[in-house]
Design a protein around this motif. Structure first.
Motif, PDB file in Angstrom:
ATOM      1  N   UNK A 140       0.804  -1.218   0.000  1.00 44.48           N
ATOM      2  CA  UNK A 140       0.000   0.000   0.000  1.00 44.48           C
ATOM      3  C   UNK A 140       0.837   1.267   0.000  1.00 44.48           C
ATOM      4  N   UNK A 141       1.987   1.260   0.653  1.00 43.93           N
ATOM      5  CA  UNK A 141       2.745   2.491   0.832  1.00 43.93           C
ATOM      6  C   UNK A 141       3.946   2.645  -0.098  1.00 43.93           C
ATOM      7  N   UNK A 142       4.480   1.550  -0.621  1.00 45.07           N
ATOM      8  CA  UNK A 142       5.736   1.679  -1.350  1.00 45.07           C
ATOM      9  C   UNK A 142       5.723   1.059  -2.755  1.00 45.07           C
ATOM     10  N   UNK A 485       6.366   8.231  -8.826  1.00 48.92           N
ATOM     11  CA  UNK A 485       7.594   8.538  -8.077  1.00 48.92           C
ATOM     12  C   UNK A 485       7.347   9.499  -6.923  1.00 48.92           C
ATOM     13  N   UNK A 486       6.139   9.988  -6.800  1.00 50.16           N
ATOM     14  CA  UNK A 486       5.758  10.851  -5.674  1.00 50.16           C
ATOM     15  C   UNK A 486       5.380   9.949  -4.500  1.00 50.16           C
ATOM     16  N   UNK A 487       6.349   9.701  -3.614  1.00 56.44           N
ATOM     17  CA  UNK A 487       6.172   8.687  -2.565  1.00 56.44           C
ATOM     18  C   UNK A 487       4.992   8.983  -1.653  1.00 56.44           C
ATOM     19  N   UNK A 488       4.793  10.269  -1.273  1.00 55.04           N
ATOM     20  CA  UNK A 488       3.771  10.590  -0.277  1.00 55.04           C
ATOM     21  C   UNK A 488       2.538  11.259  -0.886  1.00 55.04           C
ATOM     22  N   UNK A 489       2.415  11.304  -2.245  1.00 52.05           N
ATOM     23  CA  UNK A 489       1.234  11.869  -2.878  1.00 52.05           C
ATOM     24  C   UNK A 489       1.102  13.367  -2.733  1.00 52.05           C
TER      25      UNK A 489
END
Length: 1128
Positions: A140-142, A485-489
């Motif tokens: 979900x996160x990475x 590539x935008x890890x945190x949105x």
């Protein structure tokens, strides 16, 4: 995360529930409690079983019948087959897990219900738990960030490597898990029982650390979702500067993570049953989230969601502080600047100073989710790695001018928060495929574990692999590369990137992933303490035993505290990307050894290796093992080295201090095979001189209580060997094996304890023989195996041989000397061995003196060198003395010896001692006379009764008249002896008569010279013998000429060979005592025993004279071969 395993008779389950559930555990529980109770008799715990020798419950059962009367005497130990099958039918494998804990909590103080047989099938018992453990926070996160950074192709390689690794491991695990009943001990049980306690403990602790750090990772994931996507305003640390945002975020993670860890630890401590009841809820969250992702992908074909991404030139902007992707806008026909303008310019005015790149480039909006049919997959096919702080840029958009991107880090651009490269992504991704052990951890709860574990685990891995591979392709096909590539949105107003793809709402993924991470964290904090408790209760790591205890119902309280403490270390690291590679190392090491265990068992073809799962092969196991090792170093070579060092230290600690366990492990079988191969190779040819070292057979004496008499002999052996080569400690008990069996085992145990105390590494061999002589002979002949046989015998000098009434003590010693010579073995005899240094002593500067009288292969040169390798003797210097005769050139001998030592690479002082041929002293004659007379007396005293009677019949009359005529005092002494000791009067009289007949020449001389009657007594008793010896010793320096002539008639009757030998012993003793009395150790050539056994007692006297006045002496007798060489 092992669970408990107990074998419980069904018919007694109610009683078992009352008495035996003190140590209950939950789902992912602990160790075999019965191993702590039952013992195989040798101190090694054994698993409870209904098989042979487990007759504790059957002692009251008697056998009635005549059909099997032939076997009725063995019924106590060997049950009838029908009885065995009945027991097997009534036994079941139960997990003392959540069900019993719930009963303990719900029915405190009341009688527990009978435990039902496990009824879980493949789907509920293995498949779903594995899915829940495998799918989690990384998905979900990475995963979107990994796809965007590595590209679709390299992401597929990463997923393929990791999933192949777990699939191969699952195949090996299935083979092990189906090879008999696997108690609920998970990977720890399988590895320890397959590879032994050392590997099991080392890998078990690594798996425990991995599970603990997994808890840290899940908690960090929970907090990241909470603070980034759910309640961003809850952050405690807030910063105005963009470059400080990361540090503030890490501090927030530490604070909230620590609080979350404390809450989860309390939940686990108070009620584990709630964790297990919520497990299905957490699993439902995961499945619903994944379904929402697939639903969202399908929806993008028809109606892509609206998540615009604002681009300045080709740079991606963080869309947190502005609403419109515009520099200016028209409001009421007035052109005004937007919030975005204020972020790049010094003010809201048009004449404000603005960033050069902002001025030169236009703002554009692109769709973050263009849809499955947009063709974006071609742009996302390749990797986009970069350093820390690199701007996330769109490859197809153009840009003009601009300053150095490094100077724009404070502007609202989306940038890399860490340096990215392929191996880093492997380490971050791998935790998403762990959790394959969940099914084997629950083996105690399964209806048919041997069927369910392979099918459920492999199907779960196949399902998750398909999910991961499809997600990689779908993410790359549906989502724009800059958003991936935008890890945190940040470019989509702080939304979870994977949530933007889902349907019906991003909150489905956010809430689902939040509860999934919470559940996974709780499961880790539940399972890790029980794994530690399992290891602690196995007793293989002594310092962990405190963690085997817990609450009354078995909850591992102390283990939970330690787990929370280690988990806090991961929380303080605070970065999910930094914690993930750490736990990857520990899981990979665990999987590596699962594959190794399967490969070893398969290659060894152990008779007990009969797994029901047939689709395995040793090549697959080796491939899986190699892949695990490669992934460890691919992910992070320094973490891999640290993990291997930790495992190695634990392995060596268990090997050095851990409890001895025998679990029938594969490493033992591997050792046996390697030993057999090496022994066969060793037997092909004798060892070369360069490889020769003393392989010792230590002949140890024990007292009547089977305690070791001379433990310093073992100390000396340790100092001489330093753990190298072969050491066999042997002992002989007199009797028969049937009657001395228990004593032999006790003696062997005592010797092993003494060896352990003296740090003597070797083997113990106790032989029961009808007599001591034969037993020692058997040891010398048969000790060892093949090429691994002893070449040197070490024994203590029989110090009490003179005082002993039994001549067998010194006769056995001499026969041992003869047998070692016959066997071409070296012999070391330690005199005053109890005064030798212990292993804790450190001898100050002194000398080890070598008296090299005859060449015996170089043993005298080699032994001091070996001793000085040990710290006890390290400070001692080596001195070599050799003896020169009249015809020898002493100066040249010294030069030659120094050159010889130089070529031998030995450092030693050299001295040549001259022994001239001088006259034999009166003291030597006296010594020889006393020795021969004592020998005659001892011989006659120990003639057999038959010989005595036959001898007496032939000489009675003549001898009696001779005694009464020439020595009336003897008759009186005999009468006194008869009165004082009636039991011995016949024996004394017979010995006297025989002795006088054999010494007729002495009697004749005494008859002619009456003056000598008082000086030399022909009637020898033990007291007179010692009186004469002491008197001669005191006056030996002042023998007058008159005494010399008075004694000469006696000397002429002496055996001249004995006189010469005594002369050598006396003179050599004088020289050795003069030069080496202060030495720490004296090494001396040991003379050989006489070929004629008639002079054995004289040989002992020669050696006694030779060693007189010396403290620590080592007599050395070579084995007839060279043991040291000057060549390389």
């Amino acid at each position: 995360m092992p669970t408990n395993f107990t074998v419980v008779p069904v018919k007694d389950s109610t009683r078992e529930a009352e008495d035996g559930n003190e140590d209950d555990d939950v789902d992912d529980n602990n160790v075999l409690n019965d191993e702590e109770v039952d013992s195989a008799g040798d101190g090694v715990p054994k698993e409870n079983s209904p098989f042979i020798n487990n007759t504790e419950n059957d002692k009251g059962n008697s056998y009635d019948g005549t059909n099997m009367a032939l076997f009725e005497e063995e019924m106590d130990s060997n049950p009838m087959v029908s009885s065995l099958l009945n027991k097997l039918a009534n036994y079941t494998n139960l997990s003392q897990g959540a069900q019993e804990h719930e009963e303990a909590d719900d029915d405190e103080g009341s009688k527990k219900k009978a435990v039902k047989s496990p009824q879980m099938g493949t789907f509920m018992g293995v498949y779903l738990p594995c899915l829940q453990n495998i799918l989690g926070v990384i998905l979900f996160l990475r995963l979107t960030w990994i796809v965007g950074t590595a590209g679709i192709l390299e992401s597929l390689i990463i997923v393929g490597l990791c999933c192949s690794c777990t699939m191969l491991t699952a195949i090996s695990m299935s083979a092990i898990a189906t090879n008999g009943v696997v108690p609920a001990g998970g990977s720890y049980y399988m590895i320890s029982r397959s590879l032994g306690p050392e590997f099991g403990g080392a890998v078990g602790l690594c798996f425990y650390l991995g599970t603990t750090f997994a808890g840290s990772m899940y908690i960090l994931g929970t907090i990241e979702i909470l603070l980034t996507y759910i309640v961003p305003k809850a952050a405690i640390f807030v910063t105005e500067r963009k470059e400080d945002e990361m540090n503030a975020m890490l501090n927030n993670m530490r604070v909230y993570g620590s609080c979350c860890l404390a809450m989860m630890a309390v939940v686990v401590f108070v009620g584990v049953k709630y964790v297990n009841k919520l497990a299905l809820v957490f699993l439902a969250c995961v499945i619903l989230s994944i379904l929402a992702i697939y639903a969202g992908v399908i929806k993008t074909i028809f109606e892509p969601p609206d998540f615009p991404v604002c681009m300045l030139g080709n740079r991606t902007l963080q869309n947190n502080d502005f609403d419109k992707c515009l520099k200016t806008e028209v409001i009421d026909n007035v052109t005004v600047t937007t919030k975005l303008w204020k972020l790049f310019c010094s003010g809201p005015d048009f004449n404000a100073t603005c960033n050069e790149f902002f001025v030169n480039n236009n703002l554009t909006e692109i769709q973050g989710i263009p849809g499955l049919t947009s063709g974006v997959i071609s742009e996302n096919m390749w990797s986009e790695y970069g350093p820390l702080g690199m701007l996330v840029e769109h490859k197809t958009l153009s840009s003009f001018g601009g300053s150095d991107p490094a100077k724009d880090i404070h502007l609202p651009y989306v940038v890399n928060d860490i340096m990215t490269f392929f191996t880093l992504l492997v380490g971050i991704y791998f935790p998403s495929v762990t959790g394959i052990m969940a099914g084997s951890n629950r083996s105690g709860d399964l209806r048919d574990a041997q069927k369910s574990i392979p099918i459920g685990t492999i199907m779960a891995i196949a399902t998750t692999s398909i999910i991961y591979i499809s997600c990689v392709v779908l993410f790359g096909a549906c989502i724009e590369g800059v958003l991936l590539r935008d890890k945190f949105g940040d470019s989509v107003k702080g939304n979870l990137v994977i949530g933007t793809l889902s349907w019906p709402s991003p909150w489905v993924i956010v809430i689902g992933s939040f509860f999934s991470c919470c559940g996974a964290g709780l499961q880790s904090l539940t399972g890790a303490p029980r794994l530690l408790q399992a290891i602690a209760r196995d007793g293989i790591v002594p310092f962990l035993q405190v963690f085997g205890h817990g609450k009354a119902n078995g909850e591992p309280t102390w283990a939970l505290l330690l787990t929370a403490g280690i988990c806090e270390i991961g929380i303080l690291i605070a970065s999910l990307d930094s914690v993930a590679p750490i736990l990857s190392m520990f899981f990979l090491m665990c999987y590596l050894f699962v594959n190794l265990a399967c490969a070893v068992q398969t290659l060894l073809r152990t008779p007990n290796w009969r797994p029901r799962f047939k689709y395995y092969h040793w090549a697959l196991s080796f491939l899986g093992m190699s892949l695990c090792l490669a992934l460890m170093f691919i992910s992070s070579w320094y973490y891999a080295i640290v993990a291997m060092v930790i495992a190695g230290c634990i392995y060596k600690y268990i090997e050095y201090r851990g409890a001895e366990k025998e679990w029938g492990d594969g490493i033992r079988g591997l050792s046996l095979n390697a030993a057999r191969y090496a022994l066969i190779r060793l037997e092909e040819a004798p060892p070369h001189t360069k490889n020769w070292r003393p392989q010792l057979l230590v002949l140890l004496n024990i007292d009547s209580d089977q305690a070791v008499k001379h433990p310093r002999l073992l100390s000396f052996c340790t100092q001489l060997k330093a753990g190298k080569g072969l050491t066999i400690v042997g002992n002989v008990l007199e009797g028969t094996y049937l009657t001395k069996d228990a004593e032999a085992k006790k003696a062997e145990q005592n010797i092993k304890s003494a060896m352990s105390a003296e740090r003597t590494k070797g083997f113990c061999h106790v032989v029961v023989s009808s007599n001591l002589r034969d037993g020692v002979s058997h040891l010398i002949q048969s000790a060892g195996l093949g090429g691994m046989k002893h070449n040197t015998v070490l024994m203590a000098w029989p110090g009490t041989w003179k005082q002993s009434n039994d001549p067998q003590s010194w006769r056995n010693f001499i026969e041992t000397v003869r047998e070692t010579t016959s066997a071409h073995q070296a012999l070391l005899v330690a005199k005053n061995v109890d005064s030798f240094p212990t292993n804790q002593d450190r001898l100050s500067e002194g000398t080890i003196d070598v008296w090299w009288v005859v060449h015996d292969g170089g043993m005298l040169m080699l032994l001091p060198f070996l001793l000085r390798q040990h710290k006890v003797w390290r400070k001692c210097k080596m001195r070599i003395f050799t003896v020169a005769q009249m015809d020898d050139n002493s100066i040249q001998m010294k030069k030659d010896l120094q050159m010889f030592l130089y070529h031998l690479r030995l450092n030693a002082e050299v001295e040549v001692v001259e022994m001239h041929d001088n006259d034999i002293s009166a003291f030597t004659y006296e010594k020889t006379l006393v020795m021969e007379q004592r020998s005659q007396m001892l011989k006659q005293m120990h003639l057999s009764r038959t010989e005595r009677e036959r001898e007496i019949q032939s000489i009675t009359d003549e001898s009696r008249s001779s005694i009464r005529r020439k020595n009336p005092g003897a008759d009186q002494s005999t009468n006194v002896s008869r009165q004082s000791s009636p039991m011995e009067d016949t024996q004394e009289d017979e010995a006297q008569l025989i002795h006088d007949r054999n010494t007729a020449s002495h009697a004749t001389i005494n008859d002619k010279a009456d003056t000598g009657l008082d000086r030399v007594h022909m009637t020898w008793t033990k007291d007179k013998l010692f009186t004469e010896r002491n008197r001669n010793r005191e006056c030996n320096a002042n023998v007058a000429v008159r005494d010399l002539f008075n004694m000469k008639p006696e000397w002429e009757s002496l055996n001249q060979s004995n006189v010469r030998r005594m002369h050598t012993a006396v003179k050599l003793n004088e020289v050795v005592v003069n030069k080496s009395q202060g030495a720490h150790l004296v090494l001396l050539n040991m003379p050989g025993p006489p070929r004629n056994r008639g002079g054995d007692e004289n040989y002992m006297e020669f050696l006694e004279v030779l060693l007189e006045g010396l403290n620590r002496v080592l007599l050395v007798r070579g084995g007839g071969q060279e043991v040291i060489t000057i060549y390389s």
